[in-house]
Design a protein around this motif. Structure first.
Motif, mmCIF file in Angstrom:
data_model
loop_
_atom_site.group_PDB
_atom_site.id
_atom_site.type_symbol
_atom_site.label_atom_id
_atom_site.label_comp_id
_atom_site.label_asym_id
_atom_site.label_seq_id
_atom_site.Cartn_x
_atom_site.Cartn_y
_atom_site.Cartn_z
ATOM 1 N N ARG A 173 0.997 -1.042 0.133
ATOM 2 C CA ARG A 173 -0.003 -0.174 -0.219
ATOM 3 C C ARG A 173 0.548 1.309 0.248
ATOM 4 N NH1 ARG A 173 -2.626 -3.316 3.347
ATOM 5 N NH2 ARG A 173 -1.633 -2.297 5.251
ATOM 6 N N GLU A 174 2.056 1.448 0.666
ATOM 7 C CA GLU A 174 3.313 2.252 0.869
ATOM 8 C C GLU A 174 3.306 2.509 -0.786
ATOM 9 O OE1 GLU A 174 5.440 5.141 1.714
ATOM 10 O OE2 GLU A 174 3.716 4.642 2.337
ATOM 11 N N GLY A 175 4.225 1.510 -1.350
ATOM 12 C CA GLY A 175 4.380 1.719 -2.375
ATOM 13 C C GLY A 175 3.980 2.663 -3.327
ATOM 14 N N ALA A 176 2.162 1.459 -3.782
ATOM 15 C CA ALA A 176 1.517 2.445 -4.971
ATOM 16 C C ALA A 176 1.379 4.251 -3.879
ATOM 17 C CB ALA A 176 0.089 1.558 -4.484
ATOM 18 N N ALA A 177 0.974 4.373 -3.024
ATOM 19 C CA ALA A 177 0.526 5.454 -2.310
ATOM 20 C C ALA A 177 1.639 6.568 -2.714
ATOM 21 C CB ALA A 177 0.554 6.117 -0.929
#
Length: 255
Positions: free
Chosen positions: A238-242
């Protein structure tokens, strides 16, 4: 008393140096024990993401300490981890070999147990065991045909003759070919590029690449799914996408 293995931490990278330059870093039981401990720490410590193994004094490793083997019957094998404390059970995290000088016999097998190889132009590689009445039994005969053409692997194993670093790169064995004295520096640069990525993703990618060699066509996507889904559902995913959406660097948590 000289430490047989030196370990230092640079950021998220563990640098492990075999420290017996007077015998071209031949592997003693003490070296094997220290390497096993270092590899266990690399995997257990969440702050460590990549390992590098190298040798002191201008050589990577000349293999097993033959004098200790011949006169004392000592084999530098650790139960559960094999020769040199890592050849049968390399770490789950990426491991880079930074090779200067000789990487022969068990030393070459250590390099083959690593995921990536950075080599000096003056380095050489070989499995000379047949010249000494031995068999390269620390994984070299099994790993080498997966890294280079089987005919070339067979020639190395049956003749026992060494190859140059340039040959090794031409055969796809070496990832980076560098000037003499620069192998560790360039290995650290490569490690930094790996370290910039999500640690769970890196570990899972290594696991899939290694494991898939024995997966059948019928099972390979299901086997991959069991590894990848855990990562794809992680907080880091999720952090990578954000971070991508927000045009910023990701902050990985390893969870």
């Amino acid at each position: 008393m000289q430490e047989p293995v030196l370990v230092r931490i640079e950021g998220h990278v563990m640098v492990v140096t075999i420290n017996r330059p007077q015998v071209r870093n031949a592997i003693s039981l003490a070296v094997a024990q220290a390497l096993a401990a270092a590899m266990a720490e690399l995997d257990a410590n969440p702050a460590l993401h990549v390992g590098i193994i190298t040798g002191a004094g201008g050589n990577f490793c000349a293999g097993m300490d033959l004098k200790a083997f011949a006169f004392e019957g000592v084999e530098p094998v650790i139960e559960g981890r094999g020769f040199a404390g890592l050849c049968e059970a390399p770490p789950r995290k990426p491991l880079i070999a930074a090779v200067e000088g000789h990487a022969v016999a068990g030393g070459f097998e250590i390099a083959l147990a690593c995921d990536l190889i950075v080599a000096s132009r003056s380095a050489s590689f070989g499995l000379p065991e047949v010249k000494r009445g031995l068999v390269a039994s620390a994984g070299g005969l099994m790993r080498l045909p997966h890294r280079i053409h089987i005919g070339l692997a067979m020639e190395m194993a049956l003749t026992g003759d060494p190859i140059t670093a340039a040959q090794a790169q031409g055969w796809g064995l070496v990832n980076r070919l560098v000037e003499p004295g620069d192998a560790l520096r360039d290995a650290l640069t490569l490690a930094a590029r790996i370290d910039a990525n999500a640690p769970l993703s890196v570990a899972a990618s290594k696991r899939i690449i290694q494991g898939s060699r024995t997966w059948s066509d019928d099972e390979m996507f299901e086997r991959q799914r069991s590894v990848a889904q855990v990562v794809n559902k992680s907080a880091d995913a999720r952090e990578g996408a954000a971070a991508f959406a927000e045009k910023r660097a990701a902050v990985w948590q390893g969870r």
